[in-house]
Design a protein around this motif. Structure first.
Motif, short mmCIF file in Angstrom:
data_model
loop_
_atom_site.label_atom_id
_atom_site.label_comp_id
_atom_site.label_asym_id
_atom_site.label_seq_id
_atom_site.Cartn_x
_atom_site.Cartn_y
_atom_site.Cartn_z
N LEU A 1 -25.86 -5.40 20.84
CA LEU A 1 -24.82 -4.52 20.30
C LEU A 1 -25.36 -3.66 19.17
O LEU A 1 -24.99 -2.49 19.05
CB LEU A 1 -23.61 -5.34 19.82
N ARG A 2 -26.23 -4.20 18.33
CA ARG A 2 -26.80 -3.41 17.24
C ARG A 2 -27.65 -2.25 17.76
O ARG A 2 -27.77 -1.23 17.11
CB ARG A 2 -27.62 -4.29 16.31
N PHE A 3 -28.24 -2.43 18.94
CA PHE A 3 -29.00 -1.34 19.57
C PHE A 3 -28.08 -0.35 20.28
O PHE A 3 -28.56 0.61 20.88
CB PHE A 3 -30.02 -1.89 20.56
N GLY A 4 -26.75 -0.58 20.23
CA GLY A 4 -25.80 0.36 20.82
C GLY A 4 -25.55 0.14 22.29
O GLY A 4 -24.98 1.00 22.96
N GLU A 5 -25.96 -0.98 22.82
CA GLU A 5 -25.74 -1.27 24.23
C GLU A 5 -24.46 -2.09 24.37
O GLU A 5 -24.11 -2.86 23.51
CB GLU A 5 -26.92 -2.04 24.81
N GLY A 6 -23.76 -1.89 25.45
CA GLY A 6 -22.55 -2.64 25.72
C GLY A 6 -21.47 -1.74 26.29
O GLY A 6 -21.44 -0.54 26.01
N LEU B 1 -9.96 -1.59 23.12
CA LEU B 1 -10.17 -0.17 22.87
C LEU B 1 -11.59 0.14 22.42
O LEU B 1 -12.17 1.12 22.85
CB LEU B 1 -9.18 0.33 21.82
N MET B 2 -12.15 -0.67 21.52
CA MET B 2 -13.52 -0.42 21.09
C MET B 2 -14.13 -1.66 20.44
O MET B 2 -13.42 -2.52 19.92
CB MET B 2 -13.60 0.76 20.13
N ASN C 1 -14.89 -9.73 31.54
CA ASN C 1 -15.56 -8.65 32.26
C ASN C 1 -16.18 -7.58 31.35
O ASN C 1 -16.39 -6.46 31.79
CB ASN C 1 -14.60 -8.01 33.27
N SER C 2 -16.46 -7.90 30.11
CA SER C 2 -17.17 -6.95 29.26
C SER C 2 -18.66 -7.13 29.51
O SER C 2 -19.13 -8.23 29.74
CB SER C 2 -16.85 -7.19 27.79
N ASN C 3 -19.40 -6.04 29.46
CA ASN C 3 -20.81 -6.08 29.78
C ASN C 3 -21.65 -5.82 28.53
O ASN C 3 -21.63 -4.72 27.99
CB ASN C 3 -21.14 -5.05 30.87
N ILE C 4 -22.35 -6.84 28.08
CA ILE C 4 -23.34 -6.69 27.02
C ILE C 4 -24.67 -7.07 27.65
O ILE C 4 -24.91 -8.24 27.95
CB ILE C 4 -23.03 -7.59 25.80
N ALA D 1 -3.84 0.35 7.64
CA ALA D 1 -3.35 1.17 8.74
C ALA D 1 -4.45 1.38 9.78
O ALA D 1 -4.20 1.31 10.98
CB ALA D 1 -2.85 2.51 8.23
N THR D 2 -5.66 1.63 9.34
CA THR D 2 -6.79 1.74 10.26
C THR D 2 -7.83 0.71 9.85
O THR D 2 -7.97 0.38 8.68
CB THR D 2 -7.42 3.14 10.21
N PHE D 3 -8.55 0.20 10.82
CA PHE D 3 -9.55 -0.81 10.54
C PHE D 3 -10.82 -0.13 10.02
O PHE D 3 -11.09 1.01 10.30
CB PHE D 3 -9.85 -1.61 11.81
N ASP D 4 -11.59 -0.87 9.25
CA ASP D 4 -12.80 -0.35 8.62
C ASP D 4 -13.94 -0.33 9.65
O ASP D 4 -14.56 -1.35 9.91
CB ASP D 4 -13.16 -1.25 7.43
N LYS D 5 -14.19 0.82 10.26
CA LYS D 5 -15.19 0.93 11.31
C LYS D 5 -16.41 1.67 10.78
O LYS D 5 -16.33 2.84 10.44
CB LYS D 5 -14.62 1.70 12.51
N LYS D 6 -17.52 0.98 10.70
CA LYS D 6 -18.76 1.61 10.22
C LYS D 6 -19.59 2.14 11.38
O LYS D 6 -20.10 3.24 11.33
CB LYS D 6 -19.59 0.61 9.40
N LYS D 7 -19.77 1.34 12.42
CA LYS D 7 -20.59 1.76 13.56
C LYS D 7 -19.87 1.37 14.85
O LYS D 7 -19.71 0.20 15.15
CB LYS D 7 -21.95 1.08 13.50
N ILE D 8 -19.45 2.38 15.61
CA ILE D 8 -18.77 2.12 16.88
C ILE D 8 -19.84 1.94 17.95
O ILE D 8 -20.71 2.79 18.13
CB ILE D 8 -17.82 3.27 17.24
N VAL D 9 -19.77 0.81 18.67
CA VAL D 9 -20.76 0.48 19.68
C VAL D 9 -20.28 0.89 21.06
O VAL D 9 -20.97 1.59 21.79
CB VAL D 9 -21.07 -1.04 19.67
N ALA D 10 -19.08 0.45 21.44
CA ALA D 10 -18.55 0.75 22.77
C ALA D 10 -17.09 1.16 22.62
O ALA D 10 -16.36 0.58 21.83
CB ALA D 10 -18.66 -0.48 23.67
#
Length: 161
Positions: free
Chosen positions: A45-50, A115-116, A69-72, A7-16
């Motif tokens: 992305l691991r540094f939380g940028e994006g 969405l993320m 048009n996504s910015n990393i 039902a929900t995806f396994d999200k450990k670390k949300i970046v953007a």
């Protein structure tokens, strides 16, 4: 026989996260897609940028789904092998899901909204992609009224309960 999706995806670390999307669009269905990234993109992305605030996805005629048009941003310690920050990125999905998205976008006038971006429990970068329909201004006002009423109702129930 295929496995049922969680039902929900396994999200450990949300970046953007694209928080504005849930307000601007009426979300119909969500999909989890992998992203084809280069090494320096993963490190950024691991540094939380994006950012995916102004990005969208489209289904190409050859049968692939692309994140546009996504910015990393470039990796700070990258050298000449650094990546281009706003390049189109291929999304990795099952062919059945791609066909479903293509049909919905072509026939029903729906939009693919990211969405993320997050890392799952195995450490892989994933994108939560929504099949959505844009809201008009009066729909947005109705949504605000409904949300405010739910907050107020919860507050009243707590006071009396």
């Amino acid at each position: 026989m295929s496995r049922p999706k969680p039902a929900t995806f396994d999200k450990k670390k949300i970046v953007a996260e694209n928080r504005r999307a849930r307000f601007d669009y009426s979300i119909d269905q969500t999909f989890e897609a992998g992203i084809a990234l280069t090494g320096t993109e993963v490190k950024s992305l691991r540094f939380g940028e994006g950012s995916i605030a102004e990005s969208y996805a489209e289904v190409s005629p050859d049968g692939g789904v692309w994140l546009i048009n996504s910015n990393i941003p470039e990796f700070s310690h990258g050298n000449r092998f650094n990546h281009e920050p706003k390049r189109p990125r291929k999304l990795l999905m099952h062919e059945r899901e791609i066909n479903k998205l293509h049909g919905a976008v072509a026939r029903e006038g729906m939009t693919l909204v990211p969405l993320m971006i997050y890392f799952n429990s195995q450490g892989r970068a994933k994108l939560e992609l929504a099949l959505a329909k844009g809201r008009k201004a009066h729909d947005k006002r109705e949504h605000i009224k409904e949300r405010d009423w739910k907050k107020e109702a919860g507050r009243i129930m707590r006071e009396r309960g």
